[in-house]
Design a protein around this motif. Sequence first.
Motif, PDB file in Angstrom:
ATOM      1  N   VAL A  69      -7.315   7.006  -8.923  1.00  0.00           N
ATOM      2  CA  VAL A  69      -8.443   7.412  -9.836  1.00  0.00           C
ATOM      3  C   VAL A  69      -7.986   9.004  -9.857  1.00  0.00           C
ATOM      4  CG1 VAL A  69     -10.605   6.458  -9.355  1.00  0.00           C
ATOM      5  CG2 VAL A  69     -10.502   9.030  -8.549  1.00  0.00           C
ATOM      6  N   ALA A  70      -8.398   9.934 -11.207  1.00  0.00           N
ATOM      7  CA  ALA A  70      -7.738  10.866 -11.271  1.00  0.00           C
ATOM      8  C   ALA A  70      -8.130  11.976 -10.544  1.00  0.00           C
ATOM      9  CB  ALA A  70      -7.828  11.938 -12.190  1.00  0.00           C
ATOM     10  N   LEU A 115       1.204  -1.464  -0.250  1.00  0.00           N
ATOM     11  CA  LEU A 115      -0.038  -0.118  -0.303  1.00  0.00           C
ATOM     12  C   LEU A 115       0.889   0.966   0.198  1.00  0.00           C
ATOM     13  CD1 LEU A 115      -2.630   1.301   0.196  1.00  0.00           C
ATOM     14  CD2 LEU A 115      -1.927   1.160   2.539  1.00  0.00           C
ATOM     15  N   ALA A 116       2.291   1.269   0.764  1.00  0.00           N
ATOM     16  CA  ALA A 116       2.562   2.713   0.666  1.00  0.00           C
ATOM     17  C   ALA A 116       3.580   2.627  -0.194  1.00  0.00           C
ATOM     18  CB  ALA A 116       3.679   2.383   2.453  1.00  0.00           C
ATOM     19  N   TYR A 162      -3.574  11.685  -8.150  1.00  0.00           N
ATOM     20  CA  TYR A 162      -4.457  10.721  -7.967  1.00  0.00           C
ATOM     21  C   TYR A 162      -5.137  10.558  -7.049  1.00  0.00           C
ATOM     22  CZ  TYR A 162      -1.844   8.328 -12.800  1.00  0.00           C
ATOM     23  OH  TYR A 162      -1.853   8.124 -13.429  1.00  0.00           O
ATOM     24  N   GLU A 163      -6.362   9.998  -6.354  1.00  0.00           N
ATOM     25  CA  GLU A 163      -7.017  10.072  -5.282  1.00  0.00           C
ATOM     26  C   GLU A 163      -7.390   8.348  -5.243  1.00  0.00           C
ATOM     27  OE1 GLU A 163      -7.617  12.399  -2.949  1.00  0.00           O
ATOM     28  OE2 GLU A 163      -6.578  14.159  -3.961  1.00  0.00           O
ATOM     29  N   LEU A 205       4.020   5.257  -5.864  1.00  0.00           N
ATOM     30  CA  LEU A 205       4.370   5.595  -7.325  1.00  0.00           C
ATOM     31  C   LEU A 205       3.364   6.557  -7.944  1.00  0.00           C
ATOM     32  CD1 LEU A 205       4.940   3.992  -9.713  1.00  0.00           C
ATOM     33  CD2 LEU A 205       3.487   2.479  -9.717  1.00  0.00           C
ATOM     34  N   GLU A 206       1.897   6.516  -7.424  1.00  0.00           N
ATOM     35  CA  GLU A 206       0.810   7.532  -7.618  1.00  0.00           C
ATOM     36  C   GLU A 206       0.788   9.266  -7.103  1.00  0.00           C
ATOM     37  OE1 GLU A 206      -0.084   5.977  -9.679  1.00  0.00           O
ATOM     38  OE2 GLU A 206      -0.593   3.993  -9.674  1.00  0.00           O
ATOM     39  N   GLU A 207       2.108   9.216  -6.507  1.00  0.00           N
ATOM     40  CA  GLU A 207       2.067   9.828  -6.231  1.00  0.00           C
ATOM     41  C   GLU A 207       0.708  10.914  -4.931  1.00  0.00           C
ATOM     42  OE1 GLU A 207       3.851  12.688  -7.933  1.00  0.00           O
ATOM     43  OE2 GLU A 207       5.189  11.514  -9.344  1.00  0.00           O
ATOM     44  N   TYR A 208       0.286   9.724  -4.256  1.00  0.00           N
ATOM     45  CA  TYR A 208      -0.547  10.135  -3.658  1.00  0.00           C
ATOM     46  C   TYR A 208      -0.186  10.234  -1.538  1.00  0.00           C
ATOM     47  CZ  TYR A 208      -5.458   9.826  -1.043  1.00  0.00           C
ATOM     48  OH  TYR A 208      -5.776   9.476  -0.003  1.00  0.00           O
TER      49      TYR A 208
END
Length: 143
Positions: A118-119, A78-79, A96-97, A84-87
């Motif tokens: 998602v965006a 998860l981390a 992304y959210e 990766l998604e810079e969330y």
Amino acid sequence: MIAPELPFFVYGTLRPGEANHDLLLRGRTLREEPARLTGALLYDGPGYPYAVEAPGAAGAAVSGELVTARPEEYARLLADLDRLEEYRPGDPRNLYERVAREVVRVDGSAPARAWVYVAAPAVAAALRARGKPIEGGDWLTRR
């Protein structure tokens, strides 16, 4: 707040055969099943896609895989996916959210609740205004 241990729905570079699958998922999953996220459209991004939520849009669906992590890998995976998604939770600069959504397994078995990146709202608005949708909602067929 601790996130529930949901499976992940992946639809782009984390799919089997794509660049980030081997890097982040290989050996860390129990199952990877074909699935679809309905109520979303897929847009082409700079080397990676964005799922943009589109509730009520006729035929809107994104193809991908429902990925169930090995329990001992879950927290670290998860981390890694968030990185990766810079969330970052609550950060208005997110591209992304991470949201919990129901996805449909292609084999017709029970739907599953899963984490989906998602965006983020500002990105989604820009994509709706001038983005390039991927016809059929499948990143693997974009070429």
